[in-house]
Design a protein around this motif. Structure first.
Motif, mmCIF file in Angstrom:
data_model
loop_
_atom_site.group_PDB
_atom_site.id
_atom_site.type_symbol
_atom_site.label_atom_id
_atom_site.label_comp_id
_atom_site.label_asym_id
_atom_site.label_seq_id
_atom_site.Cartn_x
_atom_site.Cartn_y
_atom_site.Cartn_z
ATOM 1 N N LEU A 1 0.866 -0.812 0.267
ATOM 2 C CA LEU A 1 0.083 0.377 -0.144
ATOM 3 C C LEU A 1 0.860 1.042 0.214
ATOM 4 O O LEU A 1 1.877 1.215 0.548
ATOM 5 N N PRO A 2 0.261 2.145 -0.782
ATOM 6 C CA PRO A 2 1.120 3.694 -0.485
ATOM 7 C C PRO A 2 1.134 4.274 1.483
ATOM 8 O O PRO A 2 0.014 3.799 1.959
ATOM 9 N N GLU A 3 2.568 4.201 1.458
ATOM 10 C CA GLU A 3 2.938 4.166 2.843
ATOM 11 C C GLU A 3 1.972 5.497 3.833
ATOM 12 O O GLU A 3 1.256 5.237 4.309
ATOM 13 N N ASP A 4 1.861 6.639 3.028
ATOM 14 C CA ASP A 4 0.932 7.508 3.586
ATOM 15 C C ASP A 4 -0.479 6.962 3.827
ATOM 16 O O ASP A 4 -1.498 7.604 4.850
ATOM 17 N N ALA B 1 -3.569 5.513 11.999
ATOM 18 C CA ALA B 1 -3.529 6.597 12.913
ATOM 19 C C ALA B 1 -5.453 6.575 13.000
ATOM 20 O O ALA B 1 -5.926 7.262 14.156
ATOM 21 N N HIS B 2 -6.003 6.970 12.152
ATOM 22 C CA HIS B 2 -7.651 6.021 12.161
ATOM 23 C C HIS B 2 -8.053 5.643 12.897
ATOM 24 O O HIS B 2 -9.007 5.787 13.319
ATOM 25 N N VAL B 3 -7.663 4.520 13.068
ATOM 26 C CA VAL B 3 -8.025 2.753 13.559
ATOM 27 C C VAL B 3 -7.907 2.292 14.615
ATOM 28 O O VAL B 3 -8.215 2.042 15.344
ATOM 29 N N GLY B 4 -5.815 2.979 14.668
ATOM 30 C CA GLY B 4 -4.872 2.562 15.910
ATOM 31 C C GLY B 4 -5.828 1.175 15.884
ATOM 32 O O GLY B 4 -4.843 0.612 14.809
ATOM 33 N N PRO B 5 -4.134 0.503 17.076
ATOM 34 C CA PRO B 5 -3.604 -1.004 16.888
ATOM 35 C C PRO B 5 -5.104 -2.016 17.246
ATOM 36 O O PRO B 5 -5.889 -2.213 17.264
ATOM 37 N N GLY B 6 -4.742 -2.092 15.875
ATOM 38 C CA GLY B 6 -5.456 -3.674 15.694
ATOM 39 C C GLY B 6 -6.491 -3.184 15.367
ATOM 40 O O GLY B 6 -7.737 -4.179 14.508
ATOM 41 N N GLY B 7 -7.014 -2.389 14.578
ATOM 42 C CA GLY B 7 -8.257 -1.849 13.677
ATOM 43 C C GLY B 7 -7.781 -2.506 12.241
ATOM 44 O O GLY B 7 -8.890 -2.521 11.294
ATOM 45 N N PHE B 8 -6.370 -1.864 11.807
ATOM 46 C CA PHE B 8 -6.084 -1.830 10.535
ATOM 47 C C PHE B 8 -6.910 -3.447 9.555
ATOM 48 O O PHE B 8 -7.424 -2.736 8.105
ATOM 49 N N SER B 9 -6.877 -4.295 9.647
ATOM 50 C CA SER B 9 -6.870 -5.796 8.913
ATOM 51 C C SER B 9 -8.754 -5.132 8.850
ATOM 52 O O SER B 9 -9.118 -5.458 7.754
ATOM 53 N N ALA B 10 -9.000 -5.567 9.727
ATOM 54 C CA ALA B 10 -10.625 -4.753 9.664
ATOM 55 C C ALA B 10 -11.163 -3.622 8.980
ATOM 56 O O ALA B 10 -12.670 -3.680 7.642
ATOM 57 N N TYR B 11 -10.687 -2.721 9.088
ATOM 58 C CA TYR B 11 -10.904 -1.267 8.570
ATOM 59 C C TYR B 11 -10.749 -1.761 6.640
ATOM 60 O O TYR B 11 -11.502 -1.620 5.911
#
Length: 98
Positions: free
Chosen positions: A11-14, A21-31
């Motif tokens: 993914l593009p790093e930004d 930053a939006h979902v916090g730790p642990g929410g990336f995959s779900a997002y």
């Protein structure tokens, strides 16, 4: 949805950092999974509309706006010529009925 499986994607790093930053730790995959589900549903919906317009007249602006209102869950604006109703056969949960 079926079980989960780990994938490696680039993914593009930004973009990835904005999501983190939006979902916090642990929410990336779900997002990311939710975003992909929405994209697949919209792709299927485009296919349904294209198939519909192959056999029928093109959708009117009113019909398109009514469908958009329903997809946004804005039922006050969903009246009019287009009626969307649940359908298990489309894969999107909707089908167009005139």
């Amino acid at each position: 949805m079926s079980g989960s499986r780990k994938y490696s994607i680039s993914l593009p790093e930004d973009l990835a950092e904005a999501v983190r930053a939006h979902v916090g730790p642990g929410g990336f995959s779900a997002y990311v999974a939710e975003a992909l589900e929405q994209r697949v549903a919209m792709d299927k919906l485009r296919e349904i509309v294209a198939d519909f317009e192959t056999d029928n007249e093109a959708l009117t602006r009113e019909e398109v706006e009514a469908a958009r209102a329903l997809l946004r869950h804005d039922h006050r604006q969903a009246g009019g010529a287009a009626a969307w109703c649940p359908a298990k056969t489309t894969g999107t949960g909707f089908h167009l009925r005139r």
